[in-house]
Design an enzyme around this catalytic site. Structure first.
Site, mmCIF file in Angstrom:
data_model
loop_
_atom_site.group_PDB
_atom_site.id
_atom_site.type_symbol
_atom_site.label_atom_id
_atom_site.label_comp_id
_atom_site.label_asym_id
_atom_site.label_seq_id
_atom_site.Cartn_x
_atom_site.Cartn_y
_atom_site.Cartn_z
ATOM 1 N N ARG A 61 101.750 53.295 20.219
ATOM 2 C CA ARG A 61 102.094 51.900 21.041
ATOM 3 C C ARG A 61 101.029 50.931 19.584
ATOM 4 N NH1 ARG A 61 97.661 52.242 25.772
ATOM 5 N NH2 ARG A 61 97.846 49.883 25.115
ATOM 6 N N GLN A 95 91.771 41.581 28.237
ATOM 7 C CA GLN A 95 92.047 42.627 28.439
ATOM 8 C C GLN A 95 92.580 43.658 27.392
ATOM 9 O OE1 GLN A 95 91.623 44.089 32.826
ATOM 10 N NE2 GLN A 95 93.036 41.861 33.085
ATOM 11 N N ASN A 96 94.122 42.939 26.884
ATOM 12 C CA ASN A 96 94.703 43.285 25.883
ATOM 13 C C ASN A 96 94.357 43.710 24.454
ATOM 14 O OD1 ASN A 96 96.469 42.759 27.984
ATOM 15 N ND2 ASN A 96 97.455 40.883 27.229
ATOM 16 N N HIS A 113 88.461 44.383 25.906
ATOM 17 C CA HIS A 113 88.629 46.559 25.516
ATOM 18 C C HIS A 113 89.511 46.789 24.083
ATOM 19 C CE1 HIS A 113 89.877 46.535 30.263
ATOM 20 N NE2 HIS A 113 88.701 46.332 30.263
ATOM 21 N N CYS A 121 84.641 54.630 13.331
ATOM 22 C CA CYS A 121 84.493 55.569 13.350
ATOM 23 C C CYS A 121 82.941 56.092 13.833
ATOM 24 C CB CYS A 121 83.525 55.592 11.982
ATOM 25 S SG CYS A 121 82.909 56.987 10.967
ATOM 26 N N CYS A 140 87.233 57.327 7.183
ATOM 27 C CA CYS A 140 86.246 56.251 7.321
ATOM 28 C C CYS A 140 86.773 55.037 6.419
ATOM 29 C CB CYS A 140 85.221 56.718 7.869
ATOM 30 S SG CYS A 140 84.367 54.995 7.753
ATOM 31 N N THR A 181 97.643 39.882 35.514
ATOM 32 C CA THR A 181 96.550 41.048 35.624
ATOM 33 C C THR A 181 96.551 41.635 36.813
ATOM 34 O OG1 THR A 181 94.479 41.835 35.470
ATOM 35 C CG2 THR A 181 93.772 39.564 35.844
ATOM 36 N N SER A 182 96.797 43.124 37.368
ATOM 37 C CA SER A 182 96.750 43.539 38.319
ATOM 38 C C SER A 182 94.915 42.648 39.457
ATOM 39 C CB SER A 182 97.236 44.739 38.472
ATOM 40 O OG SER A 182 96.347 45.417 38.315
HETATM 41 C C1 BJW Z 1 103.282 39.433 34.917
HETATM 42 C C2 BJW Z 1 104.372 40.194 34.738
HETATM 43 C C3 BJW Z 1 105.250 39.044 33.753
HETATM 44 C C4 BJW Z 1 103.818 41.995 34.788
HETATM 45 N N1 BJW Z 1 104.467 37.694 33.978
HETATM 46 N N2 BJW Z 1 102.588 38.295 34.495
HETATM 47 C C5 BJW Z 1 84.829 52.287 41.356
HETATM 48 C C6 BJW Z 1 84.346 50.713 41.572
HETATM 49 C C7 BJW Z 1 84.483 49.547 40.884
HETATM 50 C C8 BJW Z 1 84.514 50.344 39.843
HETATM 51 C C9 BJW Z 1 84.742 51.440 38.806
HETATM 52 C C10 BJW Z 1 85.053 52.545 40.286
HETATM 53 N N3 BJW Z 1 84.882 53.753 39.218
HETATM 54 C C11 BJW Z 1 84.747 53.956 38.291
HETATM 55 C C12 BJW Z 1 84.818 52.737 37.698
HETATM 56 C C13 BJW Z 1 85.187 51.881 36.374
HETATM 57 C C14 BJW Z 1 86.177 51.778 36.129
HETATM 58 C C15 BJW Z 1 87.131 51.404 36.838
HETATM 59 O O1 BJW Z 1 87.295 50.207 37.100
HETATM 60 N N4 BJW Z 1 87.886 51.963 37.742
HETATM 61 C C16 BJW Z 1 89.160 51.603 38.725
HETATM 62 C C17 BJW Z 1 90.242 51.602 37.704
HETATM 63 C C18 BJW Z 1 88.760 51.955 39.950
HETATM 64 N N5 BJW Z 1 86.179 50.760 34.439
HETATM 65 C C19 BJW Z 1 85.248 50.873 33.754
HETATM 66 O O2 BJW Z 1 85.430 52.187 33.575
HETATM 67 C C20 BJW Z 1 85.259 50.432 32.465
HETATM 68 N N6 BJW Z 1 83.860 50.401 31.897
HETATM 69 C C21 BJW Z 1 82.941 49.802 33.106
HETATM 70 O O3 BJW Z 1 83.163 49.805 34.628
HETATM 71 O O4 BJW Z 1 81.398 50.245 32.199
HETATM 72 C C22 BJW Z 1 80.550 49.612 33.558
HETATM 73 C C23 BJW Z 1 80.613 48.216 33.534
HETATM 74 C C24 BJW Z 1 79.688 47.692 34.373
HETATM 75 C C25 BJW Z 1 79.577 46.176 34.623
HETATM 76 C C26 BJW Z 1 79.759 45.402 33.474
HETATM 77 C C27 BJW Z 1 79.463 46.239 32.676
HETATM 78 C C28 BJW Z 1 80.210 47.384 32.176
HETATM 79 C C29 BJW Z 1 85.598 50.485 31.150
HETATM 80 C C30 BJW Z 1 87.404 49.964 31.972
HETATM 81 C C31 BJW Z 1 88.476 50.100 30.241
HETATM 82 C C32 BJW Z 1 90.024 50.153 30.762
HETATM 83 N N7 BJW Z 1 90.495 49.997 29.870
HETATM 84 C C33 BJW Z 1 91.958 50.142 29.775
HETATM 85 C C34 BJW Z 1 93.004 51.101 28.676
HETATM 86 C C35 BJW Z 1 92.237 49.896 27.062
HETATM 87 C C36 BJW Z 1 92.821 50.810 26.111
HETATM 88 C C37 BJW Z 1 94.587 50.393 26.137
HETATM 89 O O5 BJW Z 1 95.241 49.763 26.292
HETATM 90 O O6 BJW Z 1 95.636 52.042 26.294
HETATM 91 O O7 BJW Z 1 92.787 48.755 29.777
HETATM 92 S S1 BJW Z 1 92.677 51.159 31.245
HETATM 93 C C38 BJW Z 1 93.890 49.274 31.334
HETATM 94 O O8 BJW Z 1 93.826 48.686 32.766
HETATM 95 C C39 BJW Z 1 93.415 48.846 29.915
HETATM 96 C C40 BJW Z 1 94.001 47.261 30.632
HETATM 97 O O9 BJW Z 1 93.413 46.202 30.135
HETATM 98 C C41 BJW Z 1 93.702 47.537 31.909
HETATM 99 C C42 BJW Z 1 94.413 46.089 33.487
HETATM 100 O O10 BJW Z 1 95.379 46.444 33.468
HETATM 101 P P1 BJW Z 1 95.837 45.143 33.388
HETATM 102 O O11 BJW Z 1 95.540 44.615 32.123
HETATM 103 O O12 BJW Z 1 95.485 44.705 34.947
HETATM 104 O O13 BJW Z 1 97.293 46.036 33.619
HETATM 105 P P2 BJW Z 1 98.231 45.716 35.036
HETATM 106 O O14 BJW Z 1 99.610 46.738 34.372
HETATM 107 O O15 BJW Z 1 97.015 46.889 36.310
HETATM 108 O O16 BJW Z 1 98.317 44.729 35.613
HETATM 109 C C43 BJW Z 1 99.789 43.795 35.031
HETATM 110 C C44 BJW Z 1 99.837 42.356 35.646
HETATM 111 O O17 BJW Z 1 101.048 41.980 35.325
HETATM 112 C C45 BJW Z 1 100.181 43.048 37.411
HETATM 113 O O18 BJW Z 1 100.214 41.927 38.028
HETATM 114 C C46 BJW Z 1 101.845 42.854 36.869
HETATM 115 O O19 BJW Z 1 102.999 41.681 38.203
HETATM 116 C C47 BJW Z 1 101.884 40.882 35.951
HETATM 117 N N8 BJW Z 1 102.996 40.532 35.868
HETATM 118 N N9 BJW Z 1 105.080 41.003 34.315
HETATM 119 C C48 BJW Z 1 103.264 37.438 34.907
HETATM 120 N N10 BJW Z 1 106.150 38.690 33.445
#
Ligand code: BJW
Length: 240
Positions: A61, A95-96, A113, A121, A140, A181-182
């Site tokens: 990536r 989030q990107n 994120h 490190c 590192c 974002t979804s």
């Molecule tokens: C367009 C388009 C165009 C397309 N024009 N639009 C149960 C309940 C609640 C929470 C949890 C639970 N079980 C576990 C959890 C916690 C967990 C979580 O949320 N899980 C869920 C899946 C349920 N979260 C965590 O673990 C987070 N940490 C945490 O909660 O710590 C505790 C805490 C709590 C409270 C406060 C503080 C801390 C950490 C989450 C880390 C996510 N990491 C990733 C990977 C990062 C590195 C990488 O890039 O590889 O982050 S996962 C991935 O998803 C990435 C993204 O940032 C993230 C969100 O995705 P995003 O950006 O929304 O993308 P898509 O693909 O989902 O959506 C794209 C959208 O664009 C769509 O709607 C399309 O329609 C649209 N689109 N083309 C406009 N042209």
């Protein structure tokens, strides 16, 4: 949309804003999670179990992000213009892990994120710029340890960055905008509810209505390169 010019704006972006720049989203039909299981590459446990696989995923990536044909699009540029021309406080939370907002000129920006072009490190906690592949022998630049560098990104189960600053901004903004974002990953998915509860107007700009679309007082649907610049024009011309 009309907003008093002294009011603060918080914008949240997700993978959809970079889609038209050529980067993949996660949960669309052709998205990253349709090709690889998130449990295999985006958790600390996955990195412990198979660091080579996780590094290969992010190395690929990173190379993609640095390819000559990848650059910011009209939506990134419009948000940089909003930051520059909006008379009140402004914060962009992404989030990107790509750097397309920076390349478009955004400065008041939080990568909640993390960032693909940085390494963290595990031995000394130091962060360093990273524009090439990481592997078992990469040293590192701070402490010299080999094989201890990981991508500086936030995996599932890890705490996103700068949450205190983000919640403070959400609690005092007049408008919260969510785009590309979804709305499925927390805590980001809870930001609209938080801002709304604190009295902010909320707008969703997305290809389609997201799962938490009901939390938004306004919705504009279509490709980001069209709807984001139009919304920014509207905000800047309607500032009262
Ligand atoms: C367009 C388009 C165009 C397309 N024009 N639009 C149960 C309940 C609640 C929470 C949890 C639970 N079980 C576990 C959890 C916690 C967990 C979580 O949320 N899980 C869920 C899946 C349920 N979260 C965590 O673990 C987070 N940490 C945490 O909660 O710590 C505790 C805490 C709590 C409270 C406060 C503080 C801390 C950490 C989450 C880390 C996510 N990491 C990733 C990977 C990062 C590195 C990488 O890039 O590889 O982050 S996962 C991935 O998803 C990435 C993204 O940032 C993230 C969100 O995705 P995003 O950006 O929304 O993308 P898509 O693909 O989902 O959506 C794209 C959208 O664009 C769509 O709607 C399309 O329609 C649209 N689109 N083309 C406009 N042209």
């Amino acid at each position: 949309m009309e907003l008093a010019s002294r009011q603060a704006i918080v914008v949240l972006t997700g993978a959809g804003i970079s889609k038209e720049s050529g980067l993949e989203t996660f949960r669309d039909e052709d998205g990253i999670w349709s090709k690889v299981k998130l449990e295999d590459v985006a958790t600390p446990e996955a990195f412990q179990r198979d660091p080579a696989l996780v590094q290969a995923f992010y190395n690929q990536r990173r190379r993609g992000l640095l390819a000559a044909d990848i650059g910011p699009n009209a939506a990134h540029t419009a948000l940089a213009r909003l930051e520059r021309d909006w008379p009140g406080p402004f914060l962009l939370v992404t989030q990107n892990i790509d750097d397309l907002h920076e390349r478009a000129g955004s400065k008041k920006l939080i990568h909640m994120h993390g960032e693909l072009l940085k390494a963290l490190c595990l031995a000394c906690g130091g962060k360093s710029p990273c524009r090439s592949d990481l592997g078992a022998a990469t040293p590192c630049p701070h402490c010299g340890s080999e094989g201890q560098l990981r991508p500086d990104v936030v995996w599932f189960g890890e705490m996103p960055y700068q949450m205190e600053r983000i919640y403070e901004a959400l609690g005092t903004c007049g408008l919260f905008v969510s785009t590309g974002t979804s709305g499925t990953v927390y805590p980001a998915a809870g930001f609209a509810g938080e801002a709304r509860q604190c009295g902010a107007q909320t707008a969703e700009l997305n290809l389609e209505r997201s799962g938490n679309g009901a939390l938004f007082s306004e919705g504009r649907y279509g490709p980001a390169t069209q709807i984001v610049p139009a919304f920014v024009d509207e905000l800047l011309s309607g500032a009262v």
